[in-house]
Design a protein around this motif. Structure first.
Motif, PDB file in Angstrom:
ATOM      1  N   PHE A 216       0.853  -1.195   0.000  1.00 23.73           N
ATOM      2  CA  PHE A 216       0.000   0.000   0.000  1.00 23.73           C
ATOM      3  C   PHE A 216       0.883   1.237   0.000  1.00 23.73           C
ATOM      4  CE2 PHE A 216      -2.559   3.174   2.480  1.00 23.73           C
ATOM      5  CZ  PHE A 216      -3.471   3.439   1.474  1.00 23.73           C
ATOM      6  N   TYR A 217       0.854   1.982  -1.118  1.00 29.23           N
ATOM      7  CA  TYR A 217       1.744   3.118  -1.301  1.00 29.23           C
ATOM      8  C   TYR A 217       1.021   4.442  -1.515  1.00 29.23           C
ATOM      9  CZ  TYR A 217       4.754  -0.848  -2.620  1.00 29.23           C
ATOM     10  OH  TYR A 217       5.432  -2.036  -2.651  1.00 29.23           O
ATOM     11  N   ASP A 218      -0.298   4.449  -1.407  1.00 25.29           N
ATOM     12  CA  ASP A 218      -1.047   5.652  -1.774  1.00 25.29           C
ATOM     13  C   ASP A 218      -0.903   6.710  -0.692  1.00 25.29           C
ATOM     14  OD1 ASP A 218      -2.669   7.580  -2.771  1.00 25.29           O
ATOM     15  OD2 ASP A 218      -4.413   6.288  -3.065  1.00 25.29           O
ATOM     16  N   ILE A 219       0.128   7.520  -0.804  1.00 25.89           N
ATOM     17  CA  ILE A 219       0.455   8.522   0.213  1.00 25.89           C
ATOM     18  C   ILE A 219      -0.665   9.550   0.361  1.00 25.89           C
ATOM     19  CG2 ILE A 219       1.707   9.991  -1.421  1.00 25.89           C
ATOM     20  CD1 ILE A 219       3.693  10.617   0.786  1.00 25.89           C
ATOM     21  N   SER A 220      -1.469   9.745  -0.673  1.00 22.84           N
ATOM     22  CA  SER A 220      -2.571  10.710  -0.589  1.00 22.84           C
ATOM     23  C   SER A 220      -3.664  10.238   0.361  1.00 22.84           C
ATOM     24  CB  SER A 220      -3.161  10.975  -1.976  1.00 22.84           C
ATOM     25  OG  SER A 220      -3.800   9.822  -2.487  1.00 22.84           O
ATOM     26  N   GLU A 221      -3.651   8.958   0.733  1.00 25.36           N
ATOM     27  CA  GLU A 221      -4.641   8.405   1.654  1.00 25.36           C
ATOM     28  C   GLU A 221      -4.120   8.312   3.092  1.00 25.36           C
ATOM     29  OE1 GLU A 221      -7.777   7.661   0.996  1.00 25.36           O
ATOM     30  OE2 GLU A 221      -7.579   8.257  -1.103  1.00 25.36           O
ATOM     31  N   PHE A 222      -2.867   8.683   3.322  1.00 19.54           N
ATOM     32  CA  PHE A 222      -2.300   8.576   4.667  1.00 19.54           C
ATOM     33  C   PHE A 222      -2.885   9.657   5.568  1.00 19.54           C
ATOM     34  CE2 PHE A 222       1.966   6.638   3.062  1.00 19.54           C
ATOM     35  CZ  PHE A 222       1.266   5.549   2.580  1.00 19.54           C
TER      36      PHE A 222
END
Length: 224
Positions: free
Chosen positions: A61-67
């Motif tokens: 899981f790499y979606d930094i916009s969802e962190f």
């Protein structure tokens, strides 16, 4: 080509497309997180957003916009730095921010690949130590069937304590070793222990720790 030249970045903005840049690690009150910046065209102008977020990524899981935000008081989707009338103004303003490189912008969504590469590089550079044997986790480190240690073959039970909650993450430490703090999804840990997320902090628990090719595998969680 992943990275946009300044001319291509401006072209994307003129077409109404958002561009982004990963800026690496940042520290907030002793908590390590990640920073990224975005330039987003809209009806009222071109807006620059700067986001400091928890490092909540995993190997899948790499979606930094969802962190979640690093500071719980921040808005979910970054701080608005400025809204200007033209892409050129926005680009120049954003490039004046610390660590921003005018040649490292990417199209929207590609920042996830930037973060993935950062994770790989960080893992290769860190001189982490195995919780079981204390040796450096480098290319020579392994726990296989040829290892005579019963700990290496079978693992062992370790005790941990939850020391805090940050957004969706629980921070925990091995008992007696406050020098290293681990992170996990708070809801997952609460489910393993059979308690509510709000009751995690201060809880002691044990779990079975078995060495794997990369890191360790945790199982059989027991609340103390």
């Amino acid at each position: 080509m992943r990275h946009l030249t300044p001319a291509l970045a401006l072209g994307a903005l003129h077409r109404g497309k958002q561009i982004e840049q990963f800026l690496g690690e940042v520290d907030h009150e002793g908590h390590r997180g990640l920073r990224w910046i975005a330039i987003s065209p809209g009806r009222t102008g071109v807006t620059i957003y700067l986001s400091d977020v928890e490092d909540a990524g995993t190997d899948t899981f790499y979606d930094i916009s969802e962190f979640p935000p690093l500071d719980p008081d921040d808005e979910t989707w970054g701080k608005e730095i400025a809204t200007v009338s033209t892409p050129e103004e926005a680009f120049n303003r954003a490039c004046s921010e610390p660590s921003v490189n005018p040649d490292r912008w990417v199209n929207q969504g590609i920042i996830c690949d930037e973060y993935r590469d950062f994770r790989i590089a960080r893992r290769n550079e860190e001189d982490a130590r195995c919780d079981l044997c204390g040796r450096a986790l480098d290319d020579r480190h392994s726990h296989g069937v040829s290892d005579a240690s019963s700990i290496a073959r079978e693992g062992r039970r370790m005790e941990y304590v939850v020391v805090g909650l940050r957004g969706a993450l629980a921070h925990y430490q091995a008992l007696g070793n406050s020098s290293k703090t681990y992170k996990t999804v708070a809801a997952d840990l609460a489910g393993q222990l059979g308690v509510g997320v709000s009751n995690l902090v201060g809880r002691h628990y044990t779990c079975w720790v078995v060495p794997a090719e990369y890191g360790v595998i945790l199982s059989d969680f027991r609340l103390l």
